[in-house]
Motif scaffolding. Structure first.
Motif, PDB file in Angstrom:
ATOM      1  N   PHE A  27       0.799  -1.215   0.000  1.00 24.55           N
ATOM      2  CA  PHE A  27       0.000   0.000   0.000  1.00 24.55           C
ATOM      3  C   PHE A  27       0.837   1.274   0.000  1.00 24.55           C
ATOM      4  O   PHE A  27       0.289   2.359   0.084  1.00 24.55           O
ATOM      5  CB  PHE A  27      -0.954  -0.005   1.190  1.00 24.55           C
ATOM      6  CG  PHE A  27      -1.799  -1.232   1.202  1.00 24.55           C
ATOM      7  CD1 PHE A  27      -2.680  -1.469   0.157  1.00 24.55           C
ATOM      8  CD2 PHE A  27      -1.697  -2.158   2.224  1.00 24.55           C
ATOM      9  CE1 PHE A  27      -3.460  -2.616   0.155  1.00 24.55           C
ATOM     10  CE2 PHE A  27      -2.468  -3.299   2.219  1.00 24.55           C
ATOM     11  CZ  PHE A  27      -3.364  -3.534   1.177  1.00 24.55           C
ATOM     12  N   PHE A  28       2.129   1.121  -0.080  1.00 27.83           N
ATOM     13  CA  PHE A  28       2.931   2.317  -0.303  1.00 27.83           C
ATOM     14  C   PHE A  28       2.636   2.823  -1.705  1.00 27.83           C
ATOM     15  O   PHE A  28       2.812   2.108  -2.678  1.00 27.83           O
ATOM     16  CB  PHE A  28       4.434   1.996  -0.244  1.00 27.83           C
ATOM     17  CG  PHE A  28       4.945   1.801   1.147  1.00 27.83           C
ATOM     18  CD1 PHE A  28       4.709   2.761   2.130  1.00 27.83           C
ATOM     19  CD2 PHE A  28       5.679   0.676   1.477  1.00 27.83           C
ATOM     20  CE1 PHE A  28       5.200   2.566   3.420  1.00 27.83           C
ATOM     21  CE2 PHE A  28       6.167   0.493   2.762  1.00 27.83           C
ATOM     22  CZ  PHE A  28       5.914   1.440   3.736  1.00 27.83           C
ATOM     23  N   ASP A  29       2.193   4.013  -1.810  1.00 25.48           N
ATOM     24  CA  ASP A  29       2.106   4.549  -3.165  1.00 25.48           C
ATOM     25  C   ASP A  29       3.404   5.293  -3.453  1.00 25.48           C
ATOM     26  O   ASP A  29       4.337   5.291  -2.671  1.00 25.48           O
ATOM     27  CB  ASP A  29       0.873   5.439  -3.341  1.00 25.48           C
ATOM     28  CG  ASP A  29       0.949   6.675  -2.480  1.00 25.48           C
ATOM     29  OD1 ASP A  29       2.049   7.013  -2.004  1.00 25.48           O
ATOM     30  OD2 ASP A  29      -0.097   7.296  -2.262  1.00 25.48           O
ATOM     31  N   SER A  30       3.441   5.930  -4.592  1.00 24.70           N
ATOM     32  CA  SER A  30       4.706   6.545  -4.994  1.00 24.70           C
ATOM     33  C   SER A  30       5.102   7.675  -4.053  1.00 24.70           C
ATOM     34  O   SER A  30       6.254   8.084  -4.017  1.00 24.70           O
ATOM     35  CB  SER A  30       4.610   7.065  -6.431  1.00 24.70           C
ATOM     36  OG  SER A  30       3.529   7.963  -6.529  1.00 24.70           O
ATOM     37  N   GLU A  31       4.149   8.190  -3.300  1.00 23.45           N
ATOM     38  CA  GLU A  31       4.486   9.252  -2.351  1.00 23.45           C
ATOM     39  C   GLU A  31       4.999   8.688  -1.025  1.00 23.45           C
ATOM     40  O   GLU A  31       5.473   9.412  -0.171  1.00 23.45           O
ATOM     41  CB  GLU A  31       3.245  10.111  -2.060  1.00 23.45           C
ATOM     42  CG  GLU A  31       3.455  11.578  -2.438  1.00 23.45           C
ATOM     43  CD  GLU A  31       3.443  11.707  -3.942  1.00 23.45           C
ATOM     44  OE1 GLU A  31       2.359  11.769  -4.502  1.00 23.45           O
ATOM     45  OE2 GLU A  31       4.530  11.717  -4.559  1.00 23.45           O
ATOM     46  N   GLY A  32       4.819   7.397  -0.845  1.00 23.30           N
ATOM     47  CA  GLY A  32       5.310   6.789   0.375  1.00 23.30           C
ATOM     48  C   GLY A  32       4.275   6.778   1.485  1.00 23.30           C
ATOM     49  O   GLY A  32       4.523   6.292   2.576  1.00 23.30           O
ATOM     50  N   THR A  33       3.104   7.287   1.237  1.00 24.82           N
ATOM     51  CA  THR A  33       2.066   7.243   2.271  1.00 24.82           C
ATOM     52  C   THR A  33       1.316   5.920   2.152  1.00 24.82           C
ATOM     53  O   THR A  33       1.360   5.249   1.129  1.00 24.82           O
ATOM     54  CB  THR A  33       1.065   8.405   2.104  1.00 24.82           C
ATOM     55  OG1 THR A  33       0.550   8.334   0.775  1.00 24.82           O
ATOM     56  CG2 THR A  33       1.772   9.725   2.313  1.00 24.82           C
ATOM     57  N   ILE A  34       0.638   5.589   3.238  1.00 23.34           N
ATOM     58  CA  ILE A  34      -0.080   4.325   3.254  1.00 23.34           C
ATOM     59  C   ILE A  34      -1.573   4.580   3.084  1.00 23.34           C
ATOM     60  O   ILE A  34      -2.142   5.445   3.714  1.00 23.34           O
ATOM     61  CB  ILE A  34       0.151   3.605   4.599  1.00 23.34           C
ATOM     62  CG1 ILE A  34       1.617   3.201   4.722  1.00 23.34           C
ATOM     63  CG2 ILE A  34      -0.743   2.386   4.716  1.00 23.34           C
ATOM     64  CD1 ILE A  34       1.916   2.500   6.018  1.00 23.34           C
ATOM     65  N   HIS A  35      -2.192   3.827   2.223  1.00 19.65           N
ATOM     66  CA  HIS A  35      -3.653   3.914   2.169  1.00 19.65           C
ATOM     67  C   HIS A  35      -4.189   2.500   2.203  1.00 19.65           C
ATOM     68  O   HIS A  35      -4.643   1.939   1.222  1.00 19.65           O
ATOM     69  CB  HIS A  35      -4.132   4.672   0.929  1.00 19.65           C
ATOM     70  CG  HIS A  35      -3.406   4.317  -0.323  1.00 19.65           C
ATOM     71  ND1 HIS A  35      -3.874   3.411  -1.215  1.00 19.65           N
ATOM     72  CD2 HIS A  35      -2.230   4.756  -0.817  1.00 19.65           C
ATOM     73  CE1 HIS A  35      -3.038   3.296  -2.234  1.00 19.65           C
ATOM     74  NE2 HIS A  35      -2.016   4.116  -2.019  1.00 19.65           N
ATOM     75  N   GLY A  36      -4.081   1.956   3.388  1.00 20.81           N
ATOM     76  CA  GLY A  36      -4.301   0.527   3.603  1.00 20.81           C
ATOM     77  C   GLY A  36      -5.746   0.115   3.445  1.00 20.81           C
ATOM     78  O   GLY A  36      -6.607   0.891   3.041  1.00 20.81           O
ATOM     79  N   SER A  37      -5.940  -1.146   3.802  1.00 24.35           N
ATOM     80  CA  SER A  37      -7.250  -1.717   3.591  1.00 24.35           C
ATOM     81  C   SER A  37      -8.174  -1.426   4.772  1.00 24.35           C
ATOM     82  O   SER A  37      -9.113  -2.162   5.023  1.00 24.35           O
ATOM     83  CB  SER A  37      -7.117  -3.223   3.372  1.00 24.35           C
ATOM     84  OG  SER A  37      -6.342  -3.777   4.406  1.00 24.35           O
ATOM     85  N   GLY A  38      -7.836  -0.391   5.532  1.00 24.00           N
ATOM     86  CA  GLY A  38      -8.776   0.027   6.566  1.00 24.00           C
ATOM     87  C   GLY A  38      -8.504  -0.621   7.896  1.00 24.00           C
ATOM     88  O   GLY A  38      -8.259  -1.815   8.004  1.00 24.00           O
ATOM     89  N   ARG A  39      -8.560   0.189   8.913  1.00 26.64           N
ATOM     90  CA  ARG A  39      -8.270  -0.247  10.270  1.00 26.64           C
ATOM     91  C   ARG A  39      -9.247  -1.309  10.749  1.00 26.64           C
ATOM     92  O   ARG A  39      -8.873  -2.267  11.409  1.00 26.64           O
ATOM     93  CB  ARG A  39      -8.378   0.980  11.171  1.00 26.64           C
ATOM     94  CG  ARG A  39      -7.297   1.042  12.221  1.00 26.64           C
ATOM     95  CD  ARG A  39      -7.619   2.103  13.247  1.00 26.64           C
ATOM     96  NE  ARG A  39      -7.002   1.736  14.492  1.00 26.64           N
ATOM     97  CZ  ARG A  39      -5.712   1.782  14.704  1.00 26.64           C
ATOM     98  NH1 ARG A  39      -4.880   2.179  13.769  1.00 26.64           N
ATOM     99  NH2 ARG A  39      -5.204   1.400  15.861  1.00 26.64           N
TER     100      ARG A  39
END
Lengths: 215, 215, 215, 215
Positions: free
Chosen positions: D183-195
DNA sequence: GATGAATGAGTTTTCATTCAT
DNA sequence: TATGAATGAAAACTCATTCAT
């Protein structure tokens, strides 16, 4: 890998090789090894920085190539003198060798500068290796000359050839340094105290040597 | 103010001055002028970088101070020899001076290193000024010695004092270089070919000189 | 054409193709994508630098070809295990698959290294595309295995196949990493903690899994 | 001299220190060690290139400082969980630890990225030294937890604590990787599958573990 | 089809000097 | 008077890619 030229350099056309070597000699003569700048060099030649490293692998590789070239040039010119003066007496041969040394400095002042800097900069990379290549002078060149002189009866037989060689080597070196060192101007060219003057001085010193060496 | 020390330095207590000078001599002897690093120097001394610039104005100012100190040390020891050997004959005085030169290298190897590097690195700042300070040697020291020798009848009267001085200077220089240069190891200390050996060689060479100089 | 091999490459004789691939695998395994050097690679193979670009278009094209080759190799060996173990019960099949994974690392340590570097270096070019090719594992491989297990009554029917697959996948991955990662030495070869030891550990862990999975 | 921060850095005001560290973390997280660029870094911070080297001595010194900081942060947050959950049963503590791990990734995604790159780039300078600092996890953290669990009767007594630790460690690692890596995108932030989703998954897996661990 | 010379922007690191504190 | 943080130009060297031969 670190020293000498690579195929890539040797395959270049003669003129380009010459331009590169000439500029590199200028750079090392003007700045010594450490302060010589590859940036400045390639700017002067007009090629890309990477090319130098493709040709010589490293700064030291370039220097090494130049240095070997210088040694070869000296060796060659001295061999010629030895051959050409075989018929003369010992003292004339020494005089001719000294004059040849002076000529070398006049014809290749930058190579001589590189040599001097090399000798007196002890932190030089691989300096020992280079020095060994040079030390052959008094051994390989002067001693045979002296021994021939003794054999021919031009030098008294009780003179230790090693001491004689040491003294001659000292005088050689000093003459060349005296001729070259104080007269380098900021451009690196020599404007010495004149060929005639030095010739006269050489004659006088050889006369002193003769008094010491003869019976 | 580019050269010499400022009042701020001279006001420091003796011990601190000594520590700074000693470390600076180490640094210049090890690296020559250009590659000497003020960073490394202050780290070794344990003072702030700015202080060096307050004491000496610039890197060159520091070097200049060190160099003057070295010259003064040589001059002093040779003057002493001259004075102490006044009663001896010319050839013994030359021998004593040569031995003193060797001793100087042994006692102050780093100062001699600095001197050598100075002489053969032409891109040195203000090099000419320094060289002039040195060239007094053959003029101020050797010529009077020779003239006294002639006057006392120990040297033949028809010998040109300048040629004689040149030759002696050459031999001096070469002896010192031969003693020092090939024996600098990577630490900068000297481990020469032995005092006894060099003493014997000196005697032999002076003997050769005597033959040339005497009637 | 950014990826894959061109006709020029495929037309080379088998042996040359093999030599190029083998050297490229070495290079990528040792240095990862970015630090791998085409210079070094062509020197190792003994072909011209331009050739690589003619064969694969770009550095990435070459990598892409290698990576596809690696995936194909894994897929092939796992398919074989699945087929060969059809008659065994679920837990034995998982164990066999795990052992096959371990074997793969032993037989192709460099390919596994390339895989690991790929997974954890997010700035990889076209990384997403490569990752998708890999994620098929738990879906394409494990889930059918689990569903067969449930169907045969070897796994309790109320277990969510996705959760089961996740957990097995975690254990798979970790076993392989534990086996491979800490044991890469500087040469890139593996000197693991011994096949017997790992086999015992696998059995113990599968026993734990069994307790969780069974009725 | 090579690693860690120097006095010069520690003497800076808090805000500047923070700005520098933050930018350095960004740089290493985005590019890994080798591809991280000091040029880019100082441009981002808006300081001179030399300053970084005055602060940290070298690129590796900077990395080392950041890495130690990351380790310390993890250790601290896990210690807190252990302390805060002392009254809960073993399985709840494991769950809480897992959730804390997830939280750490959410709060410090870049530090986790740096860690992952470190683990899988074997050519890292001083990588072994860094790895040793990390390996304490399963030993120092999980094993005591398990032993307490056995002692309290929450885990069957015949379970080998080492195997249990291995399995838990595998699940921990995989959960964190599964949460972070894809879930690392090219910006390095995470946009995971939800807590919420991950929490549910954790519960399910812990349930499986419980079946395996209990009597 | 194969070659390998040329490129030039990129890398990390060092350094003497300045100047606000 | 002493300090030491900041600077930025300069250093040697690497590299993927292009293209004329």
């Amino acid at each position: 890998m670190e020293s000498g030229a690579r195929k890539t350099f040797l395959r270049l056309d003669r003129e380009k090789q010459r331009r590169i070597l000439s500029a590199a000699i200028d750079e090392f003569a003007a700045w010594g090894f450490h302060r010589a700048s590859i940036n400045r060099l390639v700017r002067a030649i007009g090629i890309a920085k990477g090319s130098i490293f493709q040709y010589f692998g490293s700064k030291e590789g370039l220097f090494s190539y130049i240095f070997d070239y210088a040694i070869e040039t000296v060796r060659f010119s001295l061999k010629k003198v030895k051959r050409d003066t075989e018929h003369l007496d010992f003292y004339s041969r020494v005089e001719a060798s000294l004059m040849e040394g002076i000529s070398f400095i006049e014809n290749h002042p930058k190579l001589y500068r590189i040599y001097l800097k090399m000798v007196f900069q002890e932190d030089f990379p691989a300096r020992d290796r280079y020095l060994k290549k040079i030390r052959l002078f008094s051994v390989d060149y002067l001693k045979p000359l002296i021994e021939t002189g003794i054999h021919r009866g031009e030098i008294r037989a009780d003179l230790d050839p090693d001491i004689a060689a040491f003294m001659l080597d000292a005088i050689f070196d000093r003459f060349m340094q005296a001729y070259a060192v104080p007269f380098f101007d900021s451009e690196g060219t020599i404007h010495g105290s004149g060929r005639e003057e030095i010739k006269k001085k050489i004659k006088q010193v050889i006369d002193l040597v003769k008094r010491g060496f003869k019976d």
